[in-house]
Scaffold this motif. Structure first.
Motif, PDB file in Angstrom:
ATOM      1  N   ASP A 179       7.484  -4.004   8.498  1.00  0.00           N
ATOM      2  CA  ASP A 179       7.821  -4.632   7.216  1.00  0.00           C
ATOM      3  C   ASP A 179       6.900  -4.125   6.110  1.00  0.00           C
ATOM      4  N   VAL A 180       5.760  -3.580   6.516  1.00  0.00           N
ATOM      5  CA  VAL A 180       4.732  -3.128   5.570  1.00  0.00           C
ATOM      6  C   VAL A 180       4.707  -1.606   5.475  1.00  0.00           C
ATOM      7  N   ILE A 181       4.740  -0.952   6.625  1.00  0.00           N
ATOM      8  CA  ILE A 181       4.726   0.510   6.691  1.00  0.00           C
ATOM      9  C   ILE A 181       5.836   0.939   7.652  1.00  0.00           C
ATOM     10  N   PRO A 182       6.838   1.644   7.177  1.00  0.00           N
ATOM     11  CA  PRO A 182       7.911   2.089   8.073  1.00  0.00           C
ATOM     12  C   PRO A 182       7.369   2.982   9.191  1.00  0.00           C
ATOM     13  N   GLU A 183       8.039   2.958  10.320  1.00  0.00           N
ATOM     14  CA  GLU A 183       7.580   3.729  11.477  1.00  0.00           C
ATOM     15  C   GLU A 183       7.507   5.223  11.177  1.00  0.00           C
ATOM     16  N   ASN A 184       8.457   5.740  10.411  1.00  0.00           N
ATOM     17  CA  ASN A 184       8.431   7.179  10.114  1.00  0.00           C
ATOM     18  C   ASN A 184       7.226   7.548   9.259  1.00  0.00           C
ATOM     19  N   LEU A 226     -10.011  11.290   2.252  1.00  0.00           N
ATOM     20  CA  LEU A 226      -8.839  10.441   2.031  1.00  0.00           C
ATOM     21  C   LEU A 226      -8.566   9.548   3.234  1.00  0.00           C
ATOM     22  N   ASN A 227      -9.539   9.492   4.153  1.00  0.00           N
ATOM     23  CA  ASN A 227      -9.495   8.653   5.353  1.00  0.00           C
ATOM     24  C   ASN A 227      -8.688   9.245   6.505  1.00  0.00           C
ATOM     25  N   GLY A 228      -8.244  10.493   6.394  1.00  0.00           N
ATOM     26  CA  GLY A 228      -7.594  11.140   7.517  1.00  0.00           C
ATOM     27  C   GLY A 228      -6.493  10.266   8.102  1.00  0.00           C
ATOM     28  N   PRO A 229      -6.408  10.193   9.442  1.00  0.00           N
ATOM     29  CA  PRO A 229      -5.369   9.356  10.053  1.00  0.00           C
ATOM     30  C   PRO A 229      -5.635   7.865   9.878  1.00  0.00           C
ATOM     31  N   GLU A 230      -6.867   7.512   9.474  1.00  0.00           N
ATOM     32  CA  GLU A 230      -7.202   6.108   9.258  1.00  0.00           C
ATOM     33  C   GLU A 230      -6.586   5.559   7.977  1.00  0.00           C
ATOM     34  N   GLN A 231      -5.849   6.411   7.256  1.00  0.00           N
ATOM     35  CA  GLN A 231      -5.100   5.941   6.086  1.00  0.00           C
ATOM     36  C   GLN A 231      -4.214   4.759   6.429  1.00  0.00           C
ATOM     37  N   VAL A 232      -3.715   4.705   7.666  1.00  0.00           N
ATOM     38  CA  VAL A 232      -2.782   3.630   8.029  1.00  0.00           C
ATOM     39  C   VAL A 232      -3.430   2.263   7.870  1.00  0.00           C
ATOM     40  N   MET A 233      -4.746   2.166   8.137  1.00  0.00           N
ATOM     41  CA  MET A 233      -5.430   0.883   7.974  1.00  0.00           C
ATOM     42  C   MET A 233      -5.557   0.522   6.504  1.00  0.00           C
ATOM     43  N   GLN A 234      -5.877   1.520   5.678  1.00  0.00           N
ATOM     44  CA  GLN A 234      -6.025   1.253   4.251  1.00  0.00           C
ATOM     45  C   GLN A 234      -4.689   0.882   3.619  1.00  0.00           C
ATOM     46  N   ILE A 235      -3.626   1.577   4.003  1.00  0.00           N
ATOM     47  CA  ILE A 235      -2.299   1.263   3.465  1.00  0.00           C
ATOM     48  C   ILE A 235      -1.894  -0.160   3.847  1.00  0.00           C
ATOM     49  N   ALA A 236      -2.123  -0.529   5.111  1.00  0.00           N
ATOM     50  CA  ALA A 236      -1.788  -1.881   5.557  1.00  0.00           C
ATOM     51  C   ALA A 236      -2.588  -2.928   4.795  1.00  0.00           C
ATOM     52  N   HIS A 237      -3.858  -2.631   4.538  1.00  0.00           N
ATOM     53  CA  HIS A 237      -4.710  -3.578   3.811  1.00  0.00           C
ATOM     54  C   HIS A 237      -4.235  -3.737   2.366  1.00  0.00           C
ATOM     55  N   GLU A 238      -3.877  -2.636   1.728  1.00  0.00           N
ATOM     56  CA  GLU A 238      -3.455  -2.695   0.330  1.00  0.00           C
ATOM     57  C   GLU A 238      -2.099  -3.377   0.188  1.00  0.00           C
ATOM     58  N   ARG A 239      -1.188  -3.149   1.108  1.00  0.00           N
ATOM     59  CA  ARG A 239       0.157  -3.704   1.001  1.00  0.00           C
ATOM     60  C   ARG A 239       0.249  -5.128   1.529  1.00  0.00           C
ATOM     61  N   ALA A 240      -0.630  -5.442   2.516  1.00  0.00           N
ATOM     62  CA  ALA A 240      -0.571  -6.790   3.108  1.00  0.00           C
ATOM     63  C   ALA A 240      -1.976  -7.255   3.451  1.00  0.00           C
ATOM     64  N   PRO A 241      -2.815  -7.554   2.427  1.00  0.00           N
ATOM     65  CA  PRO A 241      -4.206  -7.934   2.695  1.00  0.00           C
ATOM     66  C   PRO A 241      -4.339  -9.208   3.525  1.00  0.00           C
ATOM     67  N   ASN A 280       4.258   7.661  11.697  1.00  0.00           N
ATOM     68  CA  ASN A 280       4.344   8.884  12.482  1.00  0.00           C
ATOM     69  C   ASN A 280       3.933  10.099  11.674  1.00  0.00           C
ATOM     70  N   ALA A 281       4.358  10.156  10.427  1.00  0.00           N
ATOM     71  CA  ALA A 281       4.067  11.310   9.575  1.00  0.00           C
ATOM     72  C   ALA A 281       2.566  11.449   9.331  1.00  0.00           C
ATOM     73  N   ILE A 282       1.883  10.331   9.097  1.00  0.00           N
ATOM     74  CA  ILE A 282       0.434  10.368   8.877  1.00  0.00           C
ATOM     75  C   ILE A 282      -0.268  10.883  10.122  1.00  0.00           C
ATOM     76  N   SER A 283       0.140  10.401  11.284  1.00  0.00           N
ATOM     77  CA  SER A 283      -0.486  10.805  12.529  1.00  0.00           C
ATOM     78  C   SER A 283      -0.307  12.296  12.798  1.00  0.00           C
ATOM     79  N   ILE A 284       0.920  12.784  12.733  1.00  0.00           N
ATOM     80  CA  ILE A 284       1.169  14.179  13.081  1.00  0.00           C
ATOM     81  C   ILE A 284       0.606  15.127  12.035  1.00  0.00           C
ATOM     82  N   ARG A 285       0.585  14.727  10.763  1.00  0.00           N
ATOM     83  CA  ARG A 285       0.038  15.594   9.717  1.00  0.00           C
ATOM     84  C   ARG A 285      -1.434  15.882   9.977  1.00  0.00           C
TER      85      ARG A 285
END
Length: 420
Positions: A389-394, A366-381, A397-402
Motif C-alpha cells: 500500500d506504501v511501496i509497490p512490489e515492482n 543515496l542509501n543504496g538498497p536501504e532506500q526502501v526503509m527511507q521511502i517507507a518512513h517518508e510515506r508512512a512514518p 524489486n527495482a531498487i534491489s536489482i539496480r
C-alpha cells in the motif's frame, strides 16, 4: 616483476594471494607492529566470495562465518518492508558469508605466510614517501621499533592502506578531505539467543535512525547460540567530524535510549545493545571520487582508492574485486614488462574500477538498497497495513536489482562471470 603492497588489510592480503597465484612476486608492508583479529563483523557478498573461493579460501572461512540465508528490511515499528534470499538460497554459485572482520583478515594473513613465506609480510613499517624513475619505484618506510628510515625497490607499488591512506595523501595532499555525513555509528558484538532462523541479516529504521544486525560465528551457531554483530546509527544534530580517536570505546548510554522501544516479538534490540562487552564509535564518512588513482607505477586499491559508506555491505567486497582486476592486468602485462607496459596495466585497472566504485560511493550517499526503509518512513512514518500500500512490489524489486547491478552481484551477471 616485483610488486610492493602497502597495507596488509583485506584488500592488500587478497591482492598478494592473487598475484602469487599468477606467479607474480610481491611483498607487503604493514604499519601495525603485529596483525591481530581486531574489529567487528563484515558481510562477504557473493561477488567477493567467488574470488576468495578461487583462491581456495572459502572452506576455511565458511567453518568460521555464518552462511547468510536472507536479508530483511523493517521500519522502526518492526514491520517488514522487504525480504529476499541471499547467497546459496538466492541461486548464487557461492555462499554469502557473515564473519568477524578480524577472523577474515587473519585467515588471509595465514594463507599469505604459508604460500608466499613469512619473509614477504613485513609489519611495523609505516609508509613515509616514494620516488619514481625509469627503472621502478623506491618506497621509504619508518620502522616503528627503531625509528629508522629504510628504502625498498619495486617495479610497481599498490597502496592498500585504508581510508587514512598515507600513499593517497602523498599524491593528493591535505585537500583530499573526508566528507562527514553528520551520522554516527556504534558497533559491537553480543552473544545471545538466535533470532529468526539464526542466519538472517536485517536492517531496521531509516537513514537518521537505523539498526543493522547479523550473526557471524558458525561454531557458536552450531551450539545453539549466536554471536550477533550489530550497528546502531543516528544523525547527530549540528555534527562536525570528530577530531578525537576514531574506533573509541563508549558506553551504551551514549545512544541506547533512542532504541528503548525497539522490542518486537522476534527480537529485543535494547537487550542486544546492553549485552555487548564493548561498543565502539565511528563517524560515517567517505571521500569524493578521485579523478585518477594511478601515478606512474603506483596506484590505489580498496578504501585507499574509494572510501564509501558501509551501506550495501560493499567496502571489503569492492577491495577484493579491485585486487582481482589489478592482478589480471599485471599478469597480462607480463613478467618482463617494461615501464610503459606497467603504467598501461595500472591505467587499464583504473579505467575499469574507478568509475564502477565511484558509482557505488555516490549511490551509497543515496542509501543504496536501504532506500526502501527511507521511502517507507517518508510515506508512512506511523506504519502501514501492508507494505505494498506504501511501496509497490515492482518498485521494491527495482531498487534491489539496480543496486546489485551497480555493485556487481546481480545473480545473472555473476552466473555469466563464473560459467566456464
Amino acid at each position: 616483476m616485483n610488486v610492493l603492497i602497502v597495507g596488509a588489510g583485506i584488500g592488500g592480503l587478497s591482492l598478494a594471494l592473487m598475484l602469487h597465484k599468477r606467479g607474480i612476486q610481491c611483498e607487503l608492508y604493514e604499519s601495525a607492529r603485529e596483525l591481530r583479529p581486531l574489529g567487528v563483523g563484515i558481510n562477504l557478498l557473493p561477488h567477493a566470495a567467488v574470488e576468495l573461493n578461487e583462491l581456495g579460501m572459502m572452506p576455511a572461512l565458511a567453518a568460521e562465518g555464518v552462511e547468510t540465508s536472507a536479508l530483511h528490511y523493517y521500519n522502526m515499528h518492526g514491520q517488514k518492508i522487504w525480504e529476499e534470499p541471499r547467497g546459496l538460497a538466492a541461486g548464487y554459485p557461492v555462499a554469502q558469508l557473515s564473519i568477524h572482520r578480524g577472523v577474515l583478515q587473519m585467515k588471509l594473513a595465514e594463507a599469505v605466510i604459508e604460500r608466499l613465506g613469512a619473509g614477504q609480510l613485513h609489519t611495523g613499517m609505516t609508509f613515509d614517501s616514494l620516488e619514481q624513475d625509469e627503472q621502478g619505484i623506491t618506497a621509504f618506510f619508518i620502522e616503528r621499533g627503531s625509528g629508522q628510515r629504510v628504502s625498498r625497490r619495486a617495479d610497481v607499488l599498490i597502496a592498500a592502506d585504508g581510508i587514512h591512506s598515507a600513499v593517497r595523501r602523498h599524491f593528493h595532499g591535505e585537500a583530499d578531505q573526508l566528507r562527514y555525513s553528520g551520522r554516527m555509528l556504534w558497533r559491537a558484538v553480543t552473544e545471545g539467543e538466535p533470532y529468526l532462523d539464526g542466519r538472517t541479516m536485517f536492517m531496521a529504521g531509516h537513514q537518521d535512525q537505523k539498526f543493522v544486525c547479523y550473526p557471524i560465528s558458525e561454531p557458536l551457531r552450531r551450539q545453539g547460540r549466536s554471536l550477533i554483530n550489530w550497528i546502531a546509527e543516528l544523525r547527530v544534530p549540528q555534527a562536525e567530524l570528530p577530531t578525537t580517536d576514531w574506533n573509541r570505546e563508549v558506553p551504551a548510554e551514549t545512544f541506547a535510549r533512542h532504541f528503548d522501544d525497539w522490542r518486537w516479538n522476534w527480537i529485543d534490540i535494547p537487550a542486544i545493545i546492553q549485552g555487548a562487552k564493548a561498543i565502539y564509535e565511528f563517524p560515517l564518512v567517505d571521500k569524493d571520487p578521485l579523478p585518477r588513482w594511478s601515478v606512474g607505477r603506483a596506484t590505489l586499491l580498496g578504501d585507499a582508492a574509494h572510501p564509501m559508506y558501509p551501506i550495501g555491505s560493499n567496502g571489503a567486497a569492492q577491495a577484493i574485486l579491485d585486487a582481482r582486476c589489478l592482478a589480471d592486468r599485471l599478469q597480462e602485462a607480463g613478467a618482463g614488462a617494461g615501464h610503459t607496459a606497467l603504467e598501461l596495466a595500472l591505467r587499464e585497472y583504473e579505467a575499469e574500477r574507478l568509475p564502477a566504485t565511484a558509482g557505488i560511493v555516490l549511490r551509497n550517499r543515496l542509501n543504496g538498497p536501504e532506500q526502501v526503509m527511507q521511502i517507507a518512513h517518508e510515506r508512512a512514518p506511523g506504519g502501514f497495513e501492508h507494505i505494498h500500500d506504501v511501496i509497490p512490489e515492482n518498485e521494491l524489486n527495482a531498487i534491489s536489482i539496480r543496486y546489485k547491478r551497480i555493485a556487481g552481484f546481480d545473480p545473472a551477471m555473476l552466473a555469466r562471470r563464473t560459467t566456464p
